[in-house]
Design an enzyme around this catalytic site. Structure first.
Site, mmCIF file in Angstrom:
data_model
loop_
_atom_site.group_PDB
_atom_site.id
_atom_site.type_symbol
_atom_site.label_atom_id
_atom_site.label_comp_id
_atom_site.label_asym_id
_atom_site.label_seq_id
_atom_site.Cartn_x
_atom_site.Cartn_y
_atom_site.Cartn_z
ATOM 1 N N LYS A 1 -27.481 -12.605 -37.387
ATOM 2 C CA LYS A 1 -26.022 -12.473 -37.242
ATOM 3 C C LYS A 1 -25.423 -13.864 -37.213
ATOM 4 C CE LYS A 1 -22.877 -9.241 -36.725
ATOM 5 N NZ LYS A 1 -22.859 -7.867 -37.249
ATOM 6 N N TYR B 1 -9.070 0.396 -36.114
ATOM 7 C CA TYR B 1 -8.661 0.943 -37.417
ATOM 8 C C TYR B 1 -8.883 -0.079 -38.522
ATOM 9 C CZ TYR B 1 -6.511 4.843 -39.828
ATOM 10 O OH TYR B 1 -6.313 5.944 -40.620
ATOM 11 N N GLY B 2 -10.073 -0.685 -38.514
ATOM 12 C CA GLY B 2 -10.447 -1.601 -39.594
ATOM 13 C C GLY B 2 -11.356 -0.883 -40.568
HETATM 14 P P1 NAD Z 1 -12.412 -4.909 -38.797
HETATM 15 O O1 NAD Z 1 -12.066 -6.318 -38.554
HETATM 16 O O2 NAD Z 1 -12.261 -4.349 -40.161
HETATM 17 O O3 NAD Z 1 -11.547 -3.959 -37.802
HETATM 18 C C1 NAD Z 1 -11.546 -4.085 -36.407
HETATM 19 C C2 NAD Z 1 -10.469 -3.160 -35.858
HETATM 20 O O4 NAD Z 1 -10.552 -3.157 -34.432
HETATM 21 C C3 NAD Z 1 -9.041 -3.579 -36.218
HETATM 22 O O5 NAD Z 1 -8.278 -2.420 -36.502
HETATM 23 C C4 NAD Z 1 -8.523 -4.221 -34.924
HETATM 24 O O6 NAD Z 1 -7.129 -4.083 -34.780
HETATM 25 C C5 NAD Z 1 -9.247 -3.368 -33.894
HETATM 26 N N1 NAD Z 1 -9.354 -4.011 -32.601
HETATM 27 C C6 NAD Z 1 -9.654 -5.290 -32.299
HETATM 28 N N2 NAD Z 1 -9.633 -5.478 -30.977
HETATM 29 C C7 NAD Z 1 -9.334 -4.272 -30.428
HETATM 30 C C8 NAD Z 1 -9.159 -3.812 -29.107
HETATM 31 N N3 NAD Z 1 -9.300 -4.645 -28.083
HETATM 32 N N4 NAD Z 1 -8.855 -2.508 -28.896
HETATM 33 C C9 NAD Z 1 -8.712 -1.680 -29.961
HETATM 34 N N5 NAD Z 1 -8.856 -2.048 -31.228
HETATM 35 C C10 NAD Z 1 -9.157 -3.336 -31.454
HETATM 36 O O7 NAD Z 1 -13.897 -4.706 -38.257
HETATM 37 P P2 NAD Z 1 -14.969 -3.599 -38.665
HETATM 38 O O8 NAD Z 1 -15.793 -4.148 -39.761
HETATM 39 O O9 NAD Z 1 -14.314 -2.272 -38.795
HETATM 40 O O10 NAD Z 1 -15.897 -3.614 -37.357
HETATM 41 C C11 NAD Z 1 -15.577 -2.850 -36.205
HETATM 42 C C12 NAD Z 1 -16.859 -2.662 -35.396
HETATM 43 O O11 NAD Z 1 -17.828 -2.034 -36.223
HETATM 44 C C13 NAD Z 1 -17.504 -3.969 -34.898
HETATM 45 O O12 NAD Z 1 -18.135 -3.726 -33.666
HETATM 46 C C14 NAD Z 1 -18.545 -4.242 -35.963
HETATM 47 O O13 NAD Z 1 -19.595 -5.078 -35.489
HETATM 48 C C15 NAD Z 1 -18.992 -2.831 -36.242
HETATM 49 N N6 NAD Z 1 -19.689 -2.674 -37.516
HETATM 50 C C16 NAD Z 1 -19.051 -2.927 -38.708
HETATM 51 C C17 NAD Z 1 -19.765 -2.786 -39.883
HETATM 52 C C18 NAD Z 1 -19.125 -2.989 -41.226
HETATM 53 O O14 NAD Z 1 -19.804 -2.777 -42.251
HETATM 54 N N7 NAD Z 1 -17.866 -3.355 -41.308
HETATM 55 C C19 NAD Z 1 -21.112 -2.400 -39.850
HETATM 56 C C20 NAD Z 1 -21.718 -2.124 -38.624
HETATM 57 C C21 NAD Z 1 -20.985 -2.276 -37.466
#
Ligand code: NAD
Length: 416
Positions: free
Chosen positions: A106, A219-220
């Site tokens: 990571k 909502y990402g």
């Molecule tokens: P992203 O940046 O696309 O979205 C993150 C979202 O979380 C945004 O909507 C943001 O507004 C919201 N957010 C941030 N802080 C917050 C809070 N305190 N309360 C509520 N919402 C909050 O990120 P992502 O890629 O969707 O990742 C989200 C999670 O999923 C992380 O833990 C990441 O490690 C995990 N994840 C992502 C992937 C991937 O392929 N993208 C894979 C495995 C795990």
């Protein structure tokens, strides 16, 4: 005593519990408790105003016994080395539980990407790659997107790497845009994998998902695609979603296409017509069938775990639930689909992307979906069987499956 919320301490405590149940050799346990390699560096970046700002970057290669390290890269203002270590450890268990030939790594940069111009973001991304280029590569360590990093950032990093090594190596990084060797189906892979796990778990629990209610925190990439796929593939009714600014609720249901359009236009889910505003804390405690934490770590803790009313939690985020909260949820009969199983779809399709890059021959989206479904369903079944056999919760069961696989390769290599 207050709970220890250090993510790496949590990751180690989870491993300790698995090691105890597996009766793991103490030397093996000690080896698996620490990252094999860490890189800490400074990234000087020329800013638009002519000054140079120095950012702190990290890359952790936690364990590469099963294959090259694999794991995302996060740009976040609260990034710490212990967060990166924890996420790298979870990547190690994640690649093992879905049984792909990769290890766990990571990366992170302490920065606020929301305050950077596109030019500054590009220079930071290229600077990060210059710092780690010697230590990554198709056979060593392959980064990918995570929170606040995206396909454009992956493209800049791949290009910087190619310039440094003097040849094309698209598999050095995954989550690339399609024209640069990205995989069909990578954009929604994390959520889709979570949907397949939710479907399999519901079968085991005898829960009808058509029309079932769902709340999503974050909502990402992970959260917004889980919303559309929950509607499209499972016929669920998503009643609440949130982002960093707060949440919205409508018991009649929120349509994914409408919420996505609203967020694209306004920058937030807040203010969505016909919905009431709620806090992120309230969202977690709603009486829904499926709760999907899809934002950051430590949102379900000893403080609020007893108030969780969902029947099942689909952990798309990494580390959303603390060990104390896990015990409370298990006692209260909340069925947890643990993070490194539930969100493994992203790394699985990243692995498919590496395979396609190696052959320079690309698969269709339906083929990616079918192969992802096979991997996720097999992983869920392995964890479910283990939970049943050992009478442990799903997270411990996932650890038992994964740690056993990693330990086996470490032993065969003769490291311990
Ligand atoms: P992203 O940046 O696309 O979205 C993150 C979202 O979380 C945004 O909507 C943001 O507004 C919201 N957010 C941030 N802080 C917050 C809070 N305190 N309360 C509520 N919402 C909050 O990120 P992502 O890629 O969707 O990742 C989200 C999670 O999923 C992380 O833990 C990441 O490690 C995990 N994840 C992502 C992937 C991937 O392929 N993208 C894979 C495995 C795990």
């Amino acid at each position: 005593m207050s709970e220890n919320l250090n993510p790496f301490a949590i990751a180690q405590a989870q491993l300790d519990e698995a090691a105890r149940i597996l009766q793991l050799d103490p030397d093996m346990h000690a080896f698996l408790r620490e990252p094999m390699r860490e890189f800490h560096f400074t990234i000087p970046v020329k800013m638009d105003d002519g000054r140079t700002r120095v950012f702190r970057g990290y890359r952790v290669q936690y364990n590469d016994a099963r294959g090259p390290a694999k794991g995302g890269l996060r740009f976040h203002w609260e990034e710490t080395i212990d967060t990166v270590r924890a996420l790298a450890a979870w990547m190690t268990w994640k690649t093992a539980v879905v049984d792909i030939p990769l290890g766990g790594g990571k990366g992170g940069v302490v920065c606020d990407p929301r305050e950077l111009s596109p030019g500054e973001l590009e220079r930071l991304s290229r600077g990060y790659m210059r710092c780690i280029a010697r230590y990554v590569g198709l056979t060593k360590d392959v980064p990918a997107p995570d929170v606040y990093t995206n396909p454009q950032i992956m493209a800049w990093m791949m290009d910087e790497y190619d310039m440094l090594v003097g040849h094309r190596e698209p598999g050095v990084i995954t989550g690339k845009p399609l024209p640069l060797g990205g995989s069909a189906g990578r954009d929604d892979a994390t959520a889709r994998g979570g949907i397949y796990v939710t479907r399999e778990a519901a079968k085991v629990l005898g829960i009808e998902l058509a029309g079932a209610t769902c709340a999503i925190q974050g909502y990402g990439n992970a959260g917004s695609f889980y919303h559309s796929l929950a509607e499209e593939l499972l016929g669920m009714k998503v009643v609440a979603v949130s982002d960093s600014r707060g949440g919205i609720l409508n018991w009649d249901g929120l349509r994914a296409t409408d919420v996505k359009t609203h967020k694209a236009q306004t920058g937030s889910v807040l203010g969505f017509p016909g919905a009431q505003t709620i806090t992120n804390e309230q969202l977690l405690e709603l009486e829904v069938v499926v709760l999907a934490p899809a934002a950051l770590e430590n949102v379900i803790t000893a403080r609020n775990a007893a108030n969780i009313k969902a029947k099942m939690t689909a952990e798309l985020a990494n580390g959303p639930t603390t060990p104390e909260a896990d015990e409370i949820l298990y006692k209260n009969g909340v069925y947890v689909m643990p993070d490194f199983l539930c969100n493994a779809g992203g790394v699985t399709v990243s692995y498919f992307e590496m395979v396609q890059n190696a052959y320079q021959y690309y698969w269709s989206a339906p083929m990616v979906h079918e192969r992802l479904d096979q991997k996720m369903t097999a992983a869920y079944n392995a964890v479910h069987r283990m939970a049943d056999a050992k009478k442990v919760n799903n997270r411990v069961a996932a650890y038992l499956v994964a740690v056993d696989r990693v330990a086996q390769t470490v032993r065969l290599r003769g490291w311990v």
